[in-house]
Scaffold this motif. Sequence first.
Motif, PDB file in Angstrom:
ATOM      1  N   TYR B  10       0.835  -1.196   0.000  1.00 46.04           N
ATOM      2  CA  TYR B  10       0.000   0.000   0.000  1.00 46.04           C
ATOM      3  C   TYR B  10       0.881   1.263   0.000  1.00 46.04           C
ATOM      4  O   TYR B  10       0.629   2.217  -0.738  1.00 46.04           O
ATOM      5  N   VAL B  11       1.929   1.237   0.806  1.00 39.63           N
ATOM      6  CA  VAL B  11       2.842   2.388   0.871  1.00 39.63           C
ATOM      7  C   VAL B  11       3.449   2.646  -0.513  1.00 39.63           C
ATOM      8  O   VAL B  11       3.433   3.771  -1.021  1.00 39.63           O
ATOM      9  N   ASN B  12       3.956   1.564  -1.140  1.00 43.38           N
ATOM     10  CA  ASN B  12       4.577   1.732  -2.463  1.00 43.38           C
ATOM     11  C   ASN B  12       3.608   2.331  -3.472  1.00 43.38           C
ATOM     12  O   ASN B  12       3.964   3.205  -4.253  1.00 43.38           O
ATOM     13  N   SER B  13       2.359   1.859  -3.425  1.00 43.85           N
ATOM     14  CA  SER B  13       1.412   2.300  -4.456  1.00 43.85           C
ATOM     15  C   SER B  13       0.843   3.701  -4.140  1.00 43.85           C
ATOM     16  O   SER B  13       0.160   4.269  -4.972  1.00 43.85           O
ATOM     17  N   HIS B  14       1.146   4.228  -2.969  1.00 44.33           N
ATOM     18  CA  HIS B  14       0.663   5.570  -2.642  1.00 44.33           C
ATOM     19  C   HIS B  14       1.788   6.592  -2.504  1.00 44.33           C
ATOM     20  O   HIS B  14       1.594   7.676  -1.957  1.00 44.33           O
ATOM     21  N   GLU B  15       2.952   6.253  -3.042  1.00 46.26           N
ATOM     22  CA  GLU B  15       4.122   7.146  -2.903  1.00 46.26           C
ATOM     23  C   GLU B  15       3.826   8.561  -3.399  1.00 46.26           C
ATOM     24  O   GLU B  15       4.120   9.544  -2.708  1.00 46.26           O
ATOM     25  N   GLU B  16       3.224   8.658  -4.598  1.00 43.72           N
ATOM     26  CA  GLU B  16       3.008  10.004  -5.156  1.00 43.72           C
ATOM     27  C   GLU B  16       2.057  10.827  -4.282  1.00 43.72           C
ATOM     28  O   GLU B  16       2.247  12.028  -4.089  1.00 43.72           O
ATOM     29  N   GLU B  17       1.044  10.153  -3.749  1.00 43.48           N
ATOM     30  CA  GLU B  17       0.095  10.835  -2.863  1.00 43.48           C
ATOM     31  C   GLU B  17       0.813  11.355  -1.612  1.00 43.48           C
ATOM     32  O   GLU B  17       0.586  12.493  -1.177  1.00 43.48           O
TER      33      GLU B  17
END
Lengths: 475, 475
Positions: B10-17
């Motif tokens: 989840y962290v990886n996929s929300h990096e840009e956010e």
Amino acid sequence: GFRFDNLTHYVNSHEEEFVETLRTWVAVESDSSDIGKRSDLHRMMDLTAEKLRVIGGSVAMVDVGVQALANGSTIDLPKVVTAQFGSDPDKHTICIYGHVDVQPAKKEDGWETDPYQLTDINGNLYGRGASDNKAPVLAWIHTVEVYRALNIELPVNVKFLIEGMEETGSDGLDALIVAQRDTFFSDVDYIIISDCGWLSRRPAVTYGTRGNCYFFAEVSGPKKDLHSGVYGGTVVEPMTDLIGIMDKLISPSGEILIPGIREAVAALSDEEWKIYQDIDFDVERYKEDIGISELMYNNKVDLLAHRWRHPTVSIHGIEGAFSAPGTKTVIPAKVTGKFSIRQVPNMDPGVVERQVTDYLNAAFSKRKSPNKLNVTMVIGAKPWLADVNIPLYEAGRAAVRRVFDVEPDMIREGGTIPIAKTFEDVTGKSIIMLPIGGFDDGLHSQNEKISRYNYIEGTKLFISFLHEVSQIKKR
Amino acid sequence: GFRFDNLTHYVNSHEEEFVETLRTWVAVESDSSDIGKRSDLHRMMDLTAEKLRVIGGSVAMVDVGVQALANGSTIDLPKVVTAQFGSDPDKHTICIYGHVDVQPAKKEDGWETDPYQLTDINGNLYGRGASDNKAPVLAWIHTVEVYRALNIELPVNVKFLIEGMEETGSDGLDALIVAQRDTFFSDVDYIIISDCGWLSRRPAVTYGTRGNCYFFAEVSGPKKDLHSGVYGGTVVEPMTDLIGIMDKLISPSGEILIPGIREAVAALSDEEWKIYQDIDFDVERYKEDIGISELMYNNKVDLLAHRWRHPTVSIHGIEGAFSAPGTKTVIPAKVTGKFSIRQVPNMDPGVVERQVTDYLNAAFSKRKSPNKLNVTMVIGAKPWLADVNIPLYEAGRAAVRRVFDVEPDMIREGGTIPIAKTFEDVTGKSIIMLPIGGFDDGLHSQNEKISRYNYIEGTKLFISFLHEVSQIKKR
Ligand SMILES: [Zn+2]
Ligand SMILES: [Zn+2]
Ligand SMILES: [Zn+2]
Ligand SMILES: [Zn+2]
């Protein structure tokens, strides 16, 4: 005949108009030290030229080139304004020198009024540049204007040379004077400077100034500022080095510690000592004006001598360190100490540059610091001293007597008007300084002002002086 | 079970956010040292509270009163934000401390990018406060957010205590901690601080910090700034006095010259020496990062010891003197030297205050100056040192091993997180520092940054740490 009463009557009845013009000039933030205000400075030169044109001068705006900036780029210098009124070969020709740039000023430095909004409080006109040097330049312009308005012929030919870089060392002006020595200056007999103040309430004529050598001592170490928690104790801090070497410049009792400087200074003669004795100067009043309990010297002669004819070191500040209110835990990476040494006869700025540089480099190398020290002299202005026994000075004294009904103090100026020495060296003309600023005008300080009295009576002094000069026998 | 992979995915996929949120936070000029930016600081606290509310916290904004200004007036302190997630008595409760105020920053200080516009250059996110302390605070918030987004129960109860005055001494926070000792803090088991950085590329756990005593030495003389030409040589200049006494603080070789300071410092034990020997620290790399040819000490142990467990003096700057570019021939009337002394066991800020004040007053009185010296200690923060053999530290080490697959360096911090000592003294709880900032983040310096790597992997470290803490046996 000399219609002095008509002329002074005109001055009295135009006081408000003269004050309004000063207000317009003070409103221009012509701070020559701040390149961000260069466009204001250009505008100030335009205003000056326009004013001189309106009263009938032949005006030129002389391009003096560009200023080199620290980052390697350049910026246009303000043009120098020259003007000429009359060219009758039977008359003497005087050249008025003045400047319309100002020292930096910010409300938050401690000004009680907006420094660029002329504010009249009990007859004192507060504003940056009011006394240094905008009102005196305007008083000279008004002098010519009054003669013209009353259709009275000017008793002498009058030239103006007004610059905009005085406060930062008159960049470009020396070259202009050299270039125009045989043109603009060829028919000039006397050069008049009104860029200083009286010593007390008694009007004064000024016959000498100190010069100034201004130094930057840059100590650089880390490639960027560091957090004092993270790095403190592991790096040799540039600030510590800078404080260490600046502490070696002058002793607590005011003795300059740089070898060779004091040795060069001309000895005080008995005659000079006598002149100082005769001057109207109230040491207690001087202390009170400054607001201190004790001076470096407490008798009049020593005090005046150290103000006018001895060198001194002043440390002005440090660029690159933390200087804002509050706290910041920074180790500054590069700091530049700024100090200056006032020059007097027989000091030589070139020699002083070497003495200071050698001394600081030696003090720095004793510290065995890995940081780098770079000492540069950014201003090197010579002192100036005139012979007070020439007719020009008698004209000055006579003008004072006519307007103020007293004998002027014959004084020197602790500050520097570097161009005086250049005029003397290049043109060979005689120079007189005719101040109209008050002793407490606060030049370069917060709450600079000129009084209405000095501004208006000063204009009358100049009117009277033109007449007195016209009485000097033509050689 | 601990669904670490789901959480990190989840962290990886929300990096840009996460980067965008950091951008929003960095854009707020929450400089606590500049009262002109106080409204930005209030807005920063609001943003923080809002963010914590959105992810489901019970949030309070605690009024901690007013700040007294030098001119006698007061200004509202930023509110302290507290938040709570969960209150299961069977779980441990941790309290995350952080701050969202920042150090001053101006483009012209030498920033290559706008300090308040987060700028991504090769995966480094440049901006004031990026690493100190906005990204770490956000990483903690995201930690809770991730658990919630995935509908995974938090393994521990999590509280937040976020302040806005850290960079100027945490005004108001001590009183809040004392006041809420038996309420907000009563069920807290561990206090976690992530307001520091690693020592190298190897992750670290921090078990000690230096304290800091920050001094103002104000020398005042004339009632206003003076022209150095007009007055130089006749007045005893406050700058000369200030430089003179500040030069007596520390020798060129880094020896503190104030009697009693070095004598108080705890001796270096053999065990401590051994710890320093084992630490992964490249002296050459450290020099290179700073950009200097030589350090105060050139071997690893001496260097680390002087960074962490010896006091030092840093001179930060002077307020009231000329600090702008260019030249100004001013004699400043009142100048305030600012310096600080890092505190280590067994120094006592109260004693240091007296030692420094007495020493400077004595040095000043030797100068026989008519000026006045006023020395004040404006920050007095104690050092902090933890026992690394408790389970809390094993949880920290285990979390590092899980995310980074290495054993962390056990380090101390040269900087000060004063609140650590207060937490310890008032609450009696155990404290751990879990840094995620890079060793070269440039805290308090130009071009501060945090890398995307540290921000994102740091978030994973916190996720892992929550799990490890949950494994500690409840007493
Ligand atoms: Zn001037
Ligand atoms: Zn001036
Ligand atoms: Zn911090
Ligand atoms: Zn900080």
